[in-house]
Design a protein around this motif. Structure first.
Motif: not given
Length: 565
Positions: A392, A454, A463, A519, A524
């Motif tokens: 992410f 992430t 995330h 996510c 997002h």
């Protein structure tokens, strides 16, 4: 994709056996009362008639703007299921079918730009009054009229509304496998571009699959309570439209439990209650504790994301990422006032009053449980050299305001760049959701290992990874092996230096079709942090070694469903 046929009840009846239709008759649907001795609010519960199995739970979910009273806050004008926050709780057993007719009574969608750019236009908030239905965590088909989030249920157009056309109805039919794990799940809309705004207004509900764990004597004796936490983003009594990157995130959250701000739950000393904790939030991870002035109440966790543990785990804190659920047993201790609190949230989510005549002897806790799923073994990995990775990643300032940041999923199968030879940090397509590109082709029967991480440097940036259709077995977190591993359908990743890293195993089972991973911080997801996956029949016998699924362009998305009528 837009759902291009509005489905009527009459057309579906043609395809349903007569015995099932009888079992689905509306008079066979019961509302189970909440615990009689408590004023603690509970959502309305819908379930098949007592004793019936393998039948249809026939319900209507009416979606429209309603002026909804929120005790402890006031009235909120928001999109709801059947006028309540949360919507009705749906209780089923393995072998049953959820038959959900959804009415879109929302206003027409606002006009869209006449020619949005191919790259990024679909990764902006759009069509806020369209929705669909995701049965989060259920291991069911992602295709056709089932848990298919590639459908779209639009409202009437402005012209249709002006002409007095009927509000459209859409059908979702979810067949629950007979061997489905008993546990706590939930449902919510999942139309790309509209999800965050709708869930920030409380559009969600709980699904309970009953089964073996409910028959454990110590659990059967306990009051069974839904504790559904919604995170409302309300300003001046309404949810703001998602018109900029800060439109929702900048609004202070109002947390409700079963539709009320800080409701009170009664618990006698020595009494055991089962709490089905549901994080029906859109933005925030909840680290939960039950605290008093000088003491805490221990939570005995018996399940995570609908999958029962082999034995209860005593803990002082339970962490729920956006979309997670946890079943816990809580026994009343010393009389007094306690609060369910989440780290970083300045107000209690609910108050627990331990009072009244003590239960003597105290109610017992189970020592073992019917494990919800057997663990996977790393020796069954199809191709040890072919691990999948998900990273992410956020690049700031890629697009013009009001949504300047690029929310990407990178790793082993990113969406290709618009300009592979250019600056990928500025690319308008690289790693962003493309509804015409399959990022992962996953063969049924195959066990694979995934690594998630992430690279966000801020610890507060979360995330949560969510794979549709199949649970994942978390084996390592930040390089440390979990003993035992934990089944989840949503896995939290917090930022930092370094950010979180998680290793998991997953077996793709039973159902083919296209769906997504993404996510579950839903702002997002709406802005592009999602990938398309395709579950397919194996091209060779499943086992160790051999080819694993890859990527490729597609000719379209999802399944376009037409039912004659």
């Amino acid at each position: 994709m837009r759902e291009d046929v509005r489905i009527g009840r009459r057309s579906v009846l043609k395809a349903v056996p007569a015995a099932a239709v009888l079992a689905a008759a509306s008079e066979g649907i019961l509302a189970r009362p909440a615990a009689a001795a408590s004023t603690f609010p509970q959502p309305v519960v819908r379930c098949p008639a007592p004793g019936a199995q393998g039948v249809i739970l026939d319900q209507t979910l009416d979606v429209r703007f309603t002026a909804t009273p929120v005790p402890g806050y006031g009235t909120v004008t928001t999109r709801t299921y059947n006028g309540t926050i949360p919507g009705p709780t749906l209780r089923v057993r393995g072998g049953d079918t959820l038959w959900l007719a959804q009415i879109n009574g929302l206003p027409p969608n606002p006009p869209e730009p006449s020619s949005p750019s191919r790259h990024g236009g679909h990764n902006r908030p759009h069509r806020p009054n369209s929705f669909n239905l995701h049965t989060h965590g259920l291991h069911v088909s992602p295709s056709g009229n089932a848990d298919n989030i590639l459908r779209e249920f639009p409202p009437r157009t402005a012209e249709q509304a002006a002409a007095g056309a009927a509000e459209p109805r859409y059908l979702t039919t979810v067949e629950i496998p007979r061997d489905h794990p008993a546990g706590t799940y939930w449902y919510h809309p999942h139309a790309h571009g509209a999800t965050a705004e709708q869930i920030a207004g409380g559009m969600a509900g709980v699904v309970i699959v009953e089964g073996d764990v409910d028959e454990v004597p110590q659990i059967k004796a306990a009051a069974d309570l839904v504790v559904c936490v919604n995170e409302l983003r309300v300003k001046d009594g309404k949810v703001p439209a998602f018109t900029s990157s800060e439109a929702l995130a900048a609004v202070p959250p109002t947390y409700t439990v079963n539709g009320a701000v800080n409701p009170t739950l009664a618990l006698r000393p020595g009494e055991v209650q089962r709490w089905r904790l549901v994080a029906a939030t859109a933005f925030t991870t909840l680290s939960l504790q039950v605290t008093g002035k000088e003491r805490t109440l221990t939570m005995h966790q018996i399940a995570m994301d609908g999958v029962t543990f082999p034995a209860p785990v005593a803990t002082e804190a339970v962490t729920l990422a956006v979309g997670n659920r946890a079943d816990v047993l809580v026994r009343g201790g010393e009389p007094g006032t306690y609060e369910l609190r989440a780290k970083g949230v300045p107000v209690p989510l609910m108050t627990i009053e331990v009072a009244g005549t003590a239960v003597r002897p105290p109610m017992a806790l189970p020592s073992s449980l019917p494990q919800g799923r057997p663990f996977l073994d790393e020796k069954d990995i199809a191709n040890p050299a072919g691990d999948r990775t998900v990273v992410f990643h956020v690049d700031p300032g890629v697009f013009a305001k009001p949504f300047p940041n690029a929310y990407r999923i990178l790793g082993s199968h990113p969406t290709p760049a618009a300009d592979p030879a250019g600056d990928l940090t500025r690319d308008p397509a690289y790693g962003l959701f493309d509804p015409e590109y399959v990022n992962h082709t996953l063969e049924l029967g195959t066990v694979e290992r995934w690594t998630l991480r992430t690279d966000d440097s801020l610890p507060v940036m979360h995330h949560p990874f969510h794979l549709h259709t199949n649970h994942v077995l978390v084996t390592h977190r930040n390089g440390v092996r979990l003993d035992p591993p934990v089944w989840q359908d949503t896995v939290d990743l917090a930022g930092g230096k370094p950010g979180d890293t998680v290793t998991l195993l997953v077996r793709y089972e039973n159902f083919t079709g296209r769906t997504v991973l993404h996510c579950h911080q839903l702002q997002h997801e709406d802005l592009g942090m999602m990938q398309l996956i395709d579950y397919v029949q194996p091209q060779r016998p499943p086992g160790r070694g051999g080819r694993v699924g890859g990527t490729g362009k597609t000719a379209g998305t999802g399944v376009r469903t037409r039912i004659p009528g």
